[in-house]
Enzyme design. Structure first.
Site, PDB file in Angstrom:
ATOM      1  N   GLY A 259       8.686 -32.043 -59.260  1.00 52.57           N
ATOM      2  CA  GLY A 259       9.549 -33.242 -58.892  1.00 52.57           C
ATOM      3  C   GLY A 259      10.388 -33.724 -60.155  1.00 52.57           C
ATOM      4  O   GLY A 259      11.210 -34.719 -60.228  1.00 52.57           O
TER       5      GLY A 259
ATOM      6  N   GLY B  15       4.909 -13.383 -63.903  1.00 54.73           N
ATOM      7  CA  GLY B  15       4.795 -14.479 -64.896  1.00 54.73           C
ATOM      8  C   GLY B  15       5.633 -15.724 -64.396  1.00 54.73           C
ATOM      9  O   GLY B  15       6.440 -16.427 -65.032  1.00 54.73           O
TER      10      GLY B  15
ATOM     11  N   SER C  63      13.480 -32.331 -61.233  1.00 53.50           N
ATOM     12  CA  SER C  63      15.031 -32.576 -60.432  1.00 53.50           C
ATOM     13  C   SER C  63      15.217 -33.861 -59.831  1.00 53.50           C
ATOM     14  O   SER C  63      16.099 -34.450 -59.845  1.00 53.50           O
ATOM     15  CB  SER C  63      15.476 -31.495 -59.774  1.00 53.50           C
ATOM     16  OG  SER C  63      15.265 -30.275 -60.605  1.00 53.50           O
TER      17      SER C  63
ATOM     18  N   SER D 293       9.768 -26.042 -69.138  1.00 51.65           N
ATOM     19  CA  SER D 293       9.493 -26.102 -70.697  1.00 51.65           C
ATOM     20  C   SER D 293       7.829 -26.185 -70.790  1.00 51.65           C
ATOM     21  O   SER D 293       7.110 -27.032 -71.370  1.00 51.65           O
ATOM     22  CB  SER D 293       9.924 -27.139 -71.308  1.00 51.65           C
ATOM     23  OG  SER D 293       9.685 -28.598 -70.470  1.00 51.65           O
TER      24      SER D 293
ATOM     25  N   ARG E 159      20.926 -22.297 -66.395  1.00 55.25           N
ATOM     26  CA  ARG E 159      20.623 -21.108 -66.240  1.00 55.25           C
ATOM     27  C   ARG E 159      21.883 -20.528 -65.599  1.00 55.25           C
ATOM     28  O   ARG E 159      22.044 -19.163 -65.393  1.00 55.25           O
ATOM     29  CB  ARG E 159      19.313 -20.606 -65.606  1.00 55.25           C
ATOM     30  CG  ARG E 159      18.167 -20.878 -66.719  1.00 55.25           C
ATOM     31  CD  ARG E 159      16.758 -20.776 -66.022  1.00 55.25           C
ATOM     32  NE  ARG E 159      15.754 -20.684 -67.046  1.00 55.25           N
ATOM     33  CZ  ARG E 159      15.329 -19.537 -67.478  1.00 55.25           C
ATOM     34  NH1 ARG E 159      15.789 -18.412 -67.548  1.00 55.25           N
ATOM     35  NH2 ARG E 159      14.140 -19.526 -68.429  1.00 55.25           N
TER      36      ARG E 159
HETATM   37  N1  LIG Z   1       8.749 -16.962 -63.634  1.00 51.30           N
HETATM   38  C1  LIG Z   1       9.246 -18.163 -63.298  1.00 51.30           C
HETATM   39  N2  LIG Z   1       8.548 -19.164 -63.854  1.00 51.30           N
HETATM   40  C2  LIG Z   1       8.896 -20.181 -63.293  1.00 51.30           C
HETATM   41  N3  LIG Z   1      10.103 -20.684 -62.573  1.00 51.30           N
HETATM   42  C3  LIG Z   1      10.964 -19.585 -62.325  1.00 51.30           C
HETATM   43  C4  LIG Z   1      10.414 -18.475 -62.544  1.00 51.30           C
HETATM   44  N4  LIG Z   1      11.374 -17.572 -62.042  1.00 51.30           N
HETATM   45  C5  LIG Z   1      12.295 -18.557 -61.341  1.00 51.30           C
HETATM   46  N5  LIG Z   1      12.055 -19.709 -61.576  1.00 51.30           N
HETATM   47  C6  LIG Z   1      13.164 -20.657 -61.496  1.00 51.30           C
HETATM   48  O1  LIG Z   1      13.390 -21.172 -62.507  1.00 51.30           O
HETATM   49  C7  LIG Z   1      13.261 -22.565 -62.663  1.00 51.30           C
HETATM   50  C8  LIG Z   1      12.693 -23.024 -63.972  1.00 51.30           C
HETATM   51  O2  LIG Z   1      13.640 -22.785 -64.960  1.00 51.30           O
HETATM   52  P1  LIG Z   1      13.517 -23.550 -66.561  1.00 51.30           P
HETATM   53  O3  LIG Z   1      14.944 -23.229 -67.128  1.00 51.30           O
HETATM   54  O4  LIG Z   1      13.242 -24.917 -66.117  1.00 51.30           O
HETATM   55  O5  LIG Z   1      12.377 -22.596 -67.013  1.00 51.30           O
HETATM   56  S1  LIG Z   1      11.465 -22.831 -68.322  1.00 51.30           S
HETATM   57  O6  LIG Z   1      11.532 -24.127 -68.973  1.00 51.30           O
HETATM   58  O7  LIG Z   1      12.552 -21.943 -69.239  1.00 51.30           O
HETATM   59  O8  LIG Z   1      10.250 -22.198 -68.292  1.00 51.30           O
HETATM   60  C9  LIG Z   1      12.266 -23.170 -61.690  1.00 51.30           C
HETATM   61  O9  LIG Z   1      12.969 -24.514 -61.230  1.00 51.30           O
HETATM   62  P2  LIG Z   1      12.110 -25.444 -60.652  1.00 51.30           P
HETATM   63  O10 LIG Z   1      11.264 -25.106 -59.607  1.00 51.30           O
HETATM   64  O11 LIG Z   1      13.190 -26.498 -60.698  1.00 51.30           O
HETATM   65  O12 LIG Z   1      11.129 -25.897 -61.892  1.00 51.30           O
HETATM   66  C10 LIG Z   1      12.179 -21.992 -60.735  1.00 51.30           C
HETATM   67  O13 LIG Z   1      12.964 -22.187 -59.607  1.00 51.30           O
HETATM   68  N1  LIG Z   2       8.027 -38.365 -55.555  1.00 49.80           N
HETATM   69  C1  LIG Z   2       8.419 -37.575 -54.720  1.00 49.80           C
HETATM   70  N2  LIG Z   2       7.831 -37.876 -53.382  1.00 49.80           N
HETATM   71  C2  LIG Z   2       7.986 -36.841 -52.503  1.00 49.80           C
HETATM   72  N3  LIG Z   2       8.443 -35.674 -52.375  1.00 49.80           N
HETATM   73  C3  LIG Z   2       8.972 -35.319 -53.720  1.00 49.80           C
HETATM   74  C4  LIG Z   2       8.897 -36.247 -54.658  1.00 49.80           C
HETATM   75  N4  LIG Z   2       9.468 -35.434 -55.918  1.00 49.80           N
HETATM   76  C5  LIG Z   2       9.788 -34.486 -55.519  1.00 49.80           C
HETATM   77  N5  LIG Z   2       9.688 -34.062 -54.267  1.00 49.80           N
HETATM   78  C6  LIG Z   2       9.897 -33.060 -53.396  1.00 49.80           C
HETATM   79  O1  LIG Z   2       9.332 -31.931 -53.791  1.00 49.80           O
HETATM   80  C7  LIG Z   2      10.043 -30.811 -53.844  1.00 49.80           C
HETATM   81  C8  LIG Z   2      10.220 -30.244 -55.394  1.00 49.80           C
HETATM   82  O2  LIG Z   2      10.836 -31.437 -56.143  1.00 49.80           O
HETATM   83  P1  LIG Z   2      11.829 -30.931 -57.354  1.00 49.80           P
HETATM   84  O3  LIG Z   2      12.482 -31.978 -57.957  1.00 49.80           O
HETATM   85  O4  LIG Z   2      12.914 -29.816 -57.001  1.00 49.80           O
HETATM   86  O5  LIG Z   2      10.801 -30.270 -58.210  1.00 49.80           O
HETATM   87  P2  LIG Z   2      11.214 -29.579 -59.713  1.00 49.80           P
HETATM   88  O6  LIG Z   2      12.416 -29.778 -60.182  1.00 49.80           O
HETATM   89  O7  LIG Z   2       9.942 -29.940 -60.720  1.00 49.80           O
HETATM   90  O8  LIG Z   2      11.099 -27.852 -59.358  1.00 49.80           O
HETATM   91  C9  LIG Z   2      11.564 -31.328 -53.271  1.00 49.80           C
HETATM   92  O9  LIG Z   2      11.337 -30.695 -51.884  1.00 49.80           O
HETATM   93  C10 LIG Z   2      11.349 -32.660 -53.464  1.00 49.80           C
HETATM   94  O10 LIG Z   2      12.276 -33.336 -52.396  1.00 49.80           O
END
Ligand SMILES: Nc1ncnc2c1ncn2[C@@H]1O[C@H](COP(=O)(O)OS(=O)(=O)O)[C@@H](OP(=O)(O)O)[C@H]1O
Ligand SMILES: Nc1ncnc2c1ncn2[C@@H]1O[C@H](COP(=O)(O)OP(=O)(O)O)[C@@H](O)[C@H]1O
Length: 293
Positions: A128, A246, A130, A197, A156
């Site tokens: 959550g 990974g 973003s 992170s 990115r």
């Molecule tokens: N191997 C791997 N591990 C984790 N995440 C992955 C990977 N490959 C692609 N993604 C996608 O990249 C988003 C994370 O990017 P970040 O810059 O936040 O990652 S990091 O902080 O450098 O670890 C992450 O987005 P979020 O889901 O919003 O966290 C993923 O969509």
């Molecule tokens: N507090 C919340 N309650 C319900 N659904 C959530 C909540 N926060 C995030 N979500 C849902 O979870 C999914 C992942 O959220 P997102 O913000 O993209 O996570 P992240 O950026 O950590 O990958 C999305 O579909 C979003 O709508």
């Protein structure tokens, strides 16, 4: 001796710094300060920020601001030292000087009646981050407060498009975002950085870039099962199938913060709404004085 040595003296990056230079015989101090783990030696023609505990006052005779060979400015308990005779820290460019402008952070903050800071949101993919970043951004905007989101995914696409997900690339990804966030905070903005992170040392390095408690770490403490269950991008499924290697939480570690400022978590198995998560952060910012200059 045309060098400034910084030697280790104790734990937690508490070090002793000794400046030795023949032209400035009085400038020979030892004091504890916080610095990044990498700063052992200051090399020629470079500048360095050190965070001094406790605050000290340096007499102007110890520096000659009009001299092209020495320069120093003191802001609260932060000392910026620049010496033509110093040698630069690891990998730093030489012959580069720090330029101070007449309009500083305090003036910018007064202009917009808030205090620049970094809200660093960390957590698993799908936790959550973003959602909170956008909701917080919107909430602050509606209060007339200036904020900007640096989202890992988005960054990115541009600044960090040459980086992947190896430990080294993640470290560099976070370092760059940390540096950019620091600039936004210096501009007076509330910078919301939202990245997985996963490694504690990388987050701590970003924290060390900022002074006076303006790094606010927010931990999305959501269980892996919840994140994986959401799987809004289908990446967990691919990772479980071995098609992504990974992946954080599956075959790459996530190290939770030990001393974060804010924890967002479920209560009685229920996740707070995006609005509630934002309100939790806003109230921290309010109580800690960031919403006024
Ligand atoms: N191997 C791997 N591990 C984790 N995440 C992955 C990977 N490959 C692609 N993604 C996608 O990249 C988003 C994370 O990017 P970040 O810059 O936040 O990652 S990091 O902080 O450098 O670890 C992450 O987005 P979020 O889901 O919003 O966290 C993923 O969509
Ligand atoms: N507090 C919340 N309650 C319900 N659904 C959530 C909540 N926060 C995030 N979500 C849902 O979870 C999914 C992942 O959220 P997102 O913000 O993209 O996570 P992240 O950026 O950590 O990958 C999305 O579909 C979003 O709508």
């Amino acid at each position: 001796m045309k060098q400034a040595f910084i030697s280790e003296s104790g734990k937690n990056h508490q070090k002793v710094m000794k400046f030795r230079r023949p032209n400035f015989p009085k400038f020979q101090h030892s004091f504890g300060f916080q610095s990044t783990p990498h700063s052992q030696l200051i090399h020629n023609n470079t500048c360095k920020n050190v965070h001094i505990h406790p605050p000290i006052t340096l007499k102007s005779t110890q520096f000659n601001p009009s001299s092209s060979h020495s320069r120093s400015s003191i802001l609260h308990n932060q000392v910026t030292c620049g010496f033509a005779s110093m040698m630069s820290a690891m990998g730093n460019p030489t012959n580069v000087f720090w330029h101070e402008c007449a309009v500083g952070k305090a003036e910018r903050q007064n202009l917009i009646n808030q205090q620049g800071c970094v809200v660093w949101i960390t957590g698993l993919s799908g936790s959550g981050k973003s959602t909170l970043a956008c909701s917080l951004n919107r909430e602050l905007h509606s209060m007339g407060k200036l904020s900007y989101v640096l989202d890992g995914d988005n960054v990115r696409h541009g600044l960090n498009k040459n980086l992947g997900f190896s430990p080294e690339d993640r470290t560099e990804n976070i370092r760059r975002v940390g540096e950019v966030a620091k600039l936004f905070a210096d501009a007076g903005l509330i910078c919301i950085a939202s990245l997985i992170s996963p490694y504690r040392k990388d987050r701590d390095a970003c924290r060390a870039m900022l002074t006076d408690k303006s790094f606010i770490e927010v931990f999305m403490n959501m269980p892996l099962e919840l994140c994986e269950g959401r799987d809004s991008k289908g990446l967990y499924k691919l990772a479980r199938a071995g098609k992504i290697k990974g992946f954080t939480g599956i075959d790459d570690p996530y190290e939770p913060p030990l001393n974060c400022e804010i924890k967002i978590e479920q209560k009685n198995g229920v996740c707070p709404t995006p609005c509630d998560m934002a309100v939790q952060v806003v109230s921290y910012l309010d109580v800690n004085g960031f919403l006024h200059a």
